[in-house]
Scaffold this active site. Structure first.
Site, PDB file in Angstrom:
ATOM      1  CB  SER A 119      65.526   0.925  56.499  1.00 21.16           C
ATOM      2  OG  SER A 119      66.007   1.820  55.507  1.00 21.16           O
TER       3      SER A 119
ATOM      4  CE  LYS B  46      69.410   1.272  54.981  1.00 14.56           C
ATOM      5  NZ  LYS B  46      68.473   2.396  54.735  1.00 14.56           N
TER       6      LYS B  46
ATOM      7  CB  SER C  52      65.346   4.859  55.684  1.00 12.37           C
ATOM      8  OG  SER C  52      64.176   4.089  55.539  1.00 12.37           O
TER       9      SER C  52
END
Length: 479
Positions: free
Chosen positions: A155, A80, A179
């Site tokens: 996210s 990420k 997330s």
């Protein structure tokens, strides 16, 4: 021979070890697929092709020379874009860091690469991870592969989209308010929010920032066994994280093969306080039956959280705003000016949420701790009676980019986060598996949460794998 992109990480490991498939061929095939398909979902921000090919060549030599091989040897993985890979840019989804290159690997990246995994790129995230949909001013929005015009969640939306579009077999996510679980639901993949502290996080300059609300780093994959394989590598104590847990000596891969006979499962279709669309409830109602089919006892029960959903969200915002303000203070210490000259580089939602909202008082912050305590007690009390709690992940299906729900099942909700059922478990720190529950009548993925007792990550993996065996989802991904 089966195409690389449909294979699980576990199978890739076996075939690479046996010499049936070359790490170079595996990496090349997935890099080609990323190049061909990334425009469809916008899952990747940065692709590390040269770095990955060099690592693949070295991995191939290790096999040929009979060296000791790690448990993820030759397997491509995505990281990420909130986390660091040495020599690769970390944008944080922000124009403030659009060209910023990391000097060092994050600890979990070191562990993955030491186990033989090969990083092929960085996946998309909202600015600084502040959002439940993945969009930013660096590369734009990420869509679910089931319908790229709709959100992938956030996210860790880029990670989930990359998995569901079969661009990589493994991806890392992080979770402060849902997330990992939100994008897993929107993209039909499995994600694990491990117990708080199970995977160490090296936040600096504030090593203590992750406790309010609890932030977690965890594995995401298309199969539960692959996520368990990844967790086996990522988990374990580190003295640099003041909250890291001692090893529980669990074999997480072995846990996925455990039966769930005798487990008692509480099923709460709304946690007693959240509205859920009928299209979502219908899918989860059916999916939870997989645990009963696998031998568990499933009963309808809600945790007594002793507050309203608005109280939970207010408490989350109190915690989050203090944390976000601290982030901006740190940016200023780095020589940036997010409250002044650099403000125009920020997304409007970032400005509205942090800079234009009222500051949180110390009294409000401590009152939020009381709300957090009631939520924690409600979850703990229910899990004294039951081994697991199952509930929907979201109250809605993935919705179109640029839109946010203002109502769920006819009930008014806060548009940015009022459609999530995830935040209570960032208050409590319990391990939660985000399990694909199935597809709605519109062909959109729906997810459910499998919540375990404190530190019982292996139980969550066992139950999640049981659902996968009873209701496999491998064939649900778009062709």
């Amino acid at each position: 021979m089966t195409d690389v992109h449909v294979l699980s990480a576990a199978r890739l490991v076996r075939e690479i070890r046996d010499g049936d498939r070359s790490p170079v061929v595996v990496v090349d095939a997935l890099l080609d697929r990323i190049e061909a398909r990334n425009d469809r979902t916008n899952a990747f921000v940065t692709v590390t092709a040269d770095r990955a090919r060099a690592a693949a060549r070295e991995a191939g030599r290790a096999v040929e020379e009979g060296r000791s091989l790690g448990p993820l040897h030759g397997v491509p993985v995505a990281v990420k874009d909130l986390d660091d890979v040495a020599g690769v840019r970390t944008t944080f989804g922000s124009r403030l860091f659009e060209d910023d290159v990391a000097d060092e690997d994050d600890e979990f990246v070191r562990r993955l690469e030491a186990a033989g995994a090969i990083v092929v790129g960085k996946t998309n995230t909202p600015e600084f991870g502040l959002g439940c949909t993945t969009d930013n001013l660096v590369v734009g929005p990420t869509g679910t592969p089931f319908d790229p015009s709709r959100i992938a969640g956030g996210s860790s939306g880029g990670a989930a989209a990359a998995l569901a579009d079969r661009l990589v077999p493994l991806a890392q996510g992080s979770d402060t308010g849902g997330s990992i679980r939100t994008p897993a639901s929107c993209c039909g993949v499995f994600g694990l929010k491990p117990s708080f502290g199970r995977v160490p996080r090296m936040n600096r300059p504030n090593a203590f920032a992750d406790h309010t609300p609890f932030s977690h780093t965890g594995p995401m994959a298309r199969t539960v066994a692959d996520a368990a394989l990844m967790l086996d590598v990522m988990a374990g104590p580190d003295p640099g994280d003041p909250f890291s847990l001692p090893s529980d000596d669990a074999d997480y891969v072995a846990a996925t093969e455990r039966p769930v006979d005798g487990m008692r499962v509480a099923y709460s279709p709304d946690l007693g306080i959240y509205p859920v669309e009928p299209a979502v409830r219908e899918v989860v109602d059916e999916a939870v039956g997989a645990l009963a089919d696998a031998g568990a006892t499933v009963e309808r029960a809600d945790p007594d959280v002793d507050c309203e959903r608005g109280d939970v969200l207010d408490a989350f915002y109190a915690f989050a705003k203090v944390r976000w303000e601290s982030l901006f203070d740190h940016l200023e210490e780095q020589g940036l000016d997010p409250r002044g000259a650099d403000r125009e580089k920020l997304r409007p939602v970032t400005v509205e949420t942090i800079l234009e909202s009222d500051p949180v008082t110390t009294r409000e912050y401590k009152r939020a701790d009381v709300t957090r305590t009631t939520v924690y007690e409600g979850v703990v009390d229910l899990l004294r009676e039951y081994d697991l709690l199952v509930t929907p992940t979201l109250g809605v299906e993935p919705f179109p980019h640029g839109e946010h729900p203002t109502e769920v099942d006819g009930v008014a909700v806060e548009p940015l986060r009022g459609w999530l059922l995830t935040q209570p478990f960032n208050f409590s720190g319990h391990p939660v598996g985000a399990v694909p529950a199935g597809l709605s009548a519109d062909g959109l993925p729906v997810g459910m949460q499998v919540v375990g007792r404190r530190h019982a990550d292996a139980d969550v993996l066992a139950a999640s794998a049981a659902v996968e065996r009873e209701r496999p989802w491998a064939d649900d991904y778009p062709a």
